[in-house]
Design a protein around this motif. Structure first.
Motif, PDB file in Angstrom:
ATOM      1  N   LEU A 116       0.836  -1.190   0.000  1.00  0.00           N
ATOM      2  CA  LEU A 116       0.000   0.000   0.000  1.00  0.00           C
ATOM      3  C   LEU A 116       0.877   1.248   0.000  1.00  0.00           C
ATOM      4  CD1 LEU A 116      -2.657  -1.125   2.631  1.00  0.00           C
ATOM      5  CD2 LEU A 116      -2.745  -1.351   0.156  1.00  0.00           C
ATOM      6  N   ALA A 117       0.260   2.408  -0.246  1.00  0.00           N
ATOM      7  CA  ALA A 117       1.003   3.642  -0.491  1.00  0.00           C
ATOM      8  C   ALA A 117       1.227   4.477   0.756  1.00  0.00           C
ATOM      9  CB  ALA A 117       0.278   4.473  -1.540  1.00  0.00           C
ATOM     10  N   GLY A 118       1.191   3.908   1.945  1.00  0.00           N
ATOM     11  CA  GLY A 118       1.377   4.686   3.167  1.00  0.00           C
ATOM     12  C   GLY A 118       2.810   5.138   3.335  1.00  0.00           C
ATOM     13  N   GLY A 119       3.023   6.438   3.514  1.00  0.00           N
ATOM     14  CA  GLY A 119       4.357   6.985   3.731  1.00  0.00           C
ATOM     15  C   GLY A 119       5.057   7.311   2.423  1.00  0.00           C
ATOM     16  N   GLU A 120       6.345   7.634   2.548  1.00  0.00           N
ATOM     17  CA  GLU A 120       7.156   8.004   1.384  1.00  0.00           C
ATOM     18  C   GLU A 120       8.271   6.991   1.199  1.00  0.00           C
ATOM     19  OE1 GLU A 120       6.396  10.410  -0.728  1.00  0.00           O
ATOM     20  OE2 GLU A 120       4.648  10.861   0.509  1.00  0.00           O
ATOM     21  N   ILE A 121       8.781   6.918  -0.026  1.00  0.00           N
ATOM     22  CA  ILE A 121       9.881   6.013  -0.336  1.00  0.00           C
ATOM     23  C   ILE A 121      10.966   6.800  -1.063  1.00  0.00           C
ATOM     24  CG2 ILE A 121       8.785   5.228  -2.473  1.00  0.00           C
ATOM     25  CD1 ILE A 121      10.065   2.438  -1.837  1.00  0.00           C
ATOM     26  N   THR A 122      12.222   6.555  -0.669  1.00  0.00           N
ATOM     27  CA  THR A 122      13.333   7.290  -1.272  1.00  0.00           C
ATOM     28  C   THR A 122      14.209   6.395  -2.143  1.00  0.00           C
ATOM     29  OG1 THR A 122      14.630   6.888   0.728  1.00  0.00           O
ATOM     30  CG2 THR A 122      13.419   8.968   0.596  1.00  0.00           C
ATOM     31  N   GLY A 123      14.370   5.128  -1.767  1.00  0.00           N
ATOM     32  CA  GLY A 123      15.246   4.237  -2.507  1.00  0.00           C
ATOM     33  C   GLY A 123      14.550   3.598  -3.698  1.00  0.00           C
ATOM     34  N   ALA A 124      15.350   3.227  -4.709  1.00  0.00           N
ATOM     35  CA  ALA A 124      14.823   2.556  -5.899  1.00  0.00           C
ATOM     36  C   ALA A 124      14.803   1.053  -5.630  1.00  0.00           C
ATOM     37  CB  ALA A 124      15.695   2.875  -7.113  1.00  0.00           C
ATOM     38  N   LEU A 125      13.635   0.520  -5.400  1.00  0.00           N
ATOM     39  CA  LEU A 125      13.480  -0.904  -5.110  1.00  0.00           C
ATOM     40  C   LEU A 125      12.843  -1.606  -6.303  1.00  0.00           C
ATOM     41  CD1 LEU A 125      12.073  -0.691  -1.472  1.00  0.00           C
ATOM     42  CD2 LEU A 125      14.424  -1.104  -2.165  1.00  0.00           C
ATOM     43  N   HIS A 126      13.160  -2.882  -6.440  1.00  0.00           N
ATOM     44  CA  HIS A 126      12.577  -3.703  -7.501  1.00  0.00           C
ATOM     45  C   HIS A 126      11.638  -4.706  -6.832  1.00  0.00           C
ATOM     46  CE1 HIS A 126      15.484  -1.857 -10.130  1.00  0.00           C
ATOM     47  NE2 HIS A 126      16.447  -2.222  -9.287  1.00  0.00           N
ATOM     48  N   LEU A 127      10.340  -4.543  -7.054  1.00  0.00           N
ATOM     49  CA  LEU A 127       9.336  -5.364  -6.377  1.00  0.00           C
ATOM     50  C   LEU A 127       8.827  -6.469  -7.285  1.00  0.00           C
ATOM     51  CD1 LEU A 127       9.279  -2.874  -4.433  1.00  0.00           C
ATOM     52  CD2 LEU A 127       6.882  -3.342  -4.137  1.00  0.00           C
ATOM     53  N   ARG A 128       8.684  -7.676  -6.706  1.00  0.00           N
ATOM     54  CA  ARG A 128       8.010  -8.801  -7.362  1.00  0.00           C
ATOM     55  C   ARG A 128       6.897  -9.227  -6.417  1.00  0.00           C
ATOM     56  NH1 ARG A 128      10.123 -13.472  -8.296  1.00  0.00           N
ATOM     57  NH2 ARG A 128       9.169 -13.730 -10.329  1.00  0.00           N
ATOM     58  N   VAL A 129       5.673  -8.729  -6.652  1.00  0.00           N
ATOM     59  CA  VAL A 129       4.558  -8.929  -5.726  1.00  0.00           C
ATOM     60  C   VAL A 129       3.322  -9.383  -6.489  1.00  0.00           C
ATOM     61  CG1 VAL A 129       5.403  -7.241  -4.065  1.00  0.00           C
ATOM     62  CG2 VAL A 129       3.900  -6.499  -5.888  1.00  0.00           C
ATOM     63  N   GLU A 130       2.348  -9.936  -5.734  1.00  0.00           N
ATOM     64  CA  GLU A 130       1.075 -10.341  -6.323  1.00  0.00           C
ATOM     65  C   GLU A 130       0.074  -9.208  -6.320  1.00  0.00           C
ATOM     66  OE1 GLU A 130      -0.498 -13.774  -4.426  1.00  0.00           O
ATOM     67  OE2 GLU A 130       1.078 -15.094  -5.120  1.00  0.00           O
ATOM     68  N   ARG A 131       0.093  -8.377  -5.239  1.00  0.00           N
ATOM     69  CA  ARG A 131      -0.890  -7.314  -5.096  1.00  0.00           C
ATOM     70  C   ARG A 131      -0.195  -6.018  -4.713  1.00  0.00           C
ATOM     71  NH1 ARG A 131      -2.723 -11.925  -3.294  1.00  0.00           N
ATOM     72  NH2 ARG A 131      -4.833 -12.609  -3.807  1.00  0.00           N
ATOM     73  N   ILE A 132      -0.584  -4.949  -5.383  1.00  0.00           N
ATOM     74  CA  ILE A 132      -0.039  -3.633  -5.079  1.00  0.00           C
ATOM     75  C   ILE A 132      -1.068  -2.598  -5.482  1.00  0.00           C
ATOM     76  CG2 ILE A 132       1.188  -3.510  -7.286  1.00  0.00           C
ATOM     77  CD1 ILE A 132       3.374  -1.901  -5.752  1.00  0.00           C
ATOM     78  N   SER A 133      -1.219  -1.573  -4.661  1.00  0.00           N
ATOM     79  CA  SER A 133      -2.179  -0.533  -4.993  1.00  0.00           C
ATOM     80  C   SER A 133      -1.583   0.368  -6.074  1.00  0.00           C
ATOM     81  CB  SER A 133      -2.543   0.283  -3.756  1.00  0.00           C
ATOM     82  OG  SER A 133      -1.441   1.068  -3.345  1.00  0.00           O
ATOM     83  N   PRO A 134      -2.431   0.964  -6.908  1.00  0.00           N
ATOM     84  CA  PRO A 134      -1.914   1.843  -7.972  1.00  0.00           C
ATOM     85  C   PRO A 134      -1.103   3.013  -7.427  1.00  0.00           C
ATOM     86  CG  PRO A 134      -4.211   1.294  -8.374  1.00  0.00           C
ATOM     87  CD  PRO A 134      -3.876   0.768  -7.026  1.00  0.00           C
ATOM     88  N   ALA A 135      -1.499   3.570  -6.288  1.00  0.00           N
ATOM     89  CA  ALA A 135      -0.761   4.691  -5.702  1.00  0.00           C
ATOM     90  C   ALA A 135       0.626   4.245  -5.246  1.00  0.00           C
ATOM     91  CB  ALA A 135      -1.550   5.280  -4.544  1.00  0.00           C
ATOM     92  N   ALA A 136       0.723   3.053  -4.670  1.00  0.00           N
ATOM     93  CA  ALA A 136       2.022   2.539  -4.231  1.00  0.00           C
ATOM     94  C   ALA A 136       2.918   2.272  -5.428  1.00  0.00           C
ATOM     95  CB  ALA A 136       1.831   1.269  -3.416  1.00  0.00           C
ATOM     96  N   GLN A 137       2.348   1.747  -6.487  1.00  0.00           N
ATOM     97  CA  GLN A 137       3.120   1.476  -7.697  1.00  0.00           C
ATOM     98  C   GLN A 137       3.665   2.776  -8.280  1.00  0.00           C
ATOM     99  OE1 GLN A 137       1.072  -1.082 -10.386  1.00  0.00           O
ATOM    100  NE2 GLN A 137       2.757  -1.192 -11.817  1.00  0.00           N
TER     101      GLN A 137
END
Length: 163
Positions: A116-137
């Motif tokens: 989910l999109a709670g908070g902020e992210i600074t680093g460039a991460l590579h995610l392999r997930v089944e579910r992700i909200s559009p805002a988090a993506q």
């Protein structure tokens, strides 16, 4: 021997005779015929709803008010915010179920989760997930990371399975 229709009979014990109640005491079901004494259930021809409780408010109507509605087939997904990913992973890390277990965000790799999109992210991460909200993506891609959705045909990306 030739098999004929008039020779056929059902298997022994497969056909049971119906109980003839109210046909005298010699039948074994006489007097009150297994219906007890008096009352609506002892009378002939009286039918009532199986959930009828004598005019009082039925349990079927009172329980939802007391307990609330719980969807019987709800699929629970553990929520994981992007700020949690930012705290536990460094720039360029690949985040999948095994990495989340190692980081202490999940108990086991087979557990369902949704980013989910709670908070902020600074680093460039590579995610392999089944579910992700559009805002988090959008936040992860804006930070320079990438998102790969796996098992997309089985996963429901709607908000129905958010915690």
């Amino acid at each position: 021997m030739v098999l004929r229709l008039n020779d056929l009979s059902p298997a022994p014990g497969s056909r049971k005779r119906r109980k003839r109640v109210g046909r005298g005491n010699a039948s074994g079901k006489g007097t009150y015929s297994g219906r007890g004494l008096k009352g609506q259930r002892s009378r002939a021809g009286r039918d009532y709803n199986s959930v009828f409780e004598g005019g009082a408010m039925s349990m079927m109507r009172t329980l939802p008010r007391r307990k609330g509605f719980k969807a019987p087939f709800r699929v629970h997904a553990q929520p994981i915010n992007v700020v949690d990913l930012d705290r536990r992973f460094t720039d360029g890390d690949t985040v999948d179920a095994d990495a989340l277990v190692a980081a202490g965000l999940l108990r086991r790799a087979t557990q369902r989760f949704k980013v989910l999109a709670g908070g902020e992210i600074t680093g460039a991460l590579h995610l392999r997930v089944e579910r992700i909200s559009p805002a988090a993506q959008a936040k992860i891609v804006a930070a320079g990371g990438s998102v790969e959705v796996i098992n997309a045909e089985n996963a429901d990306s709607s908000g129905a399975d958010e915690a």
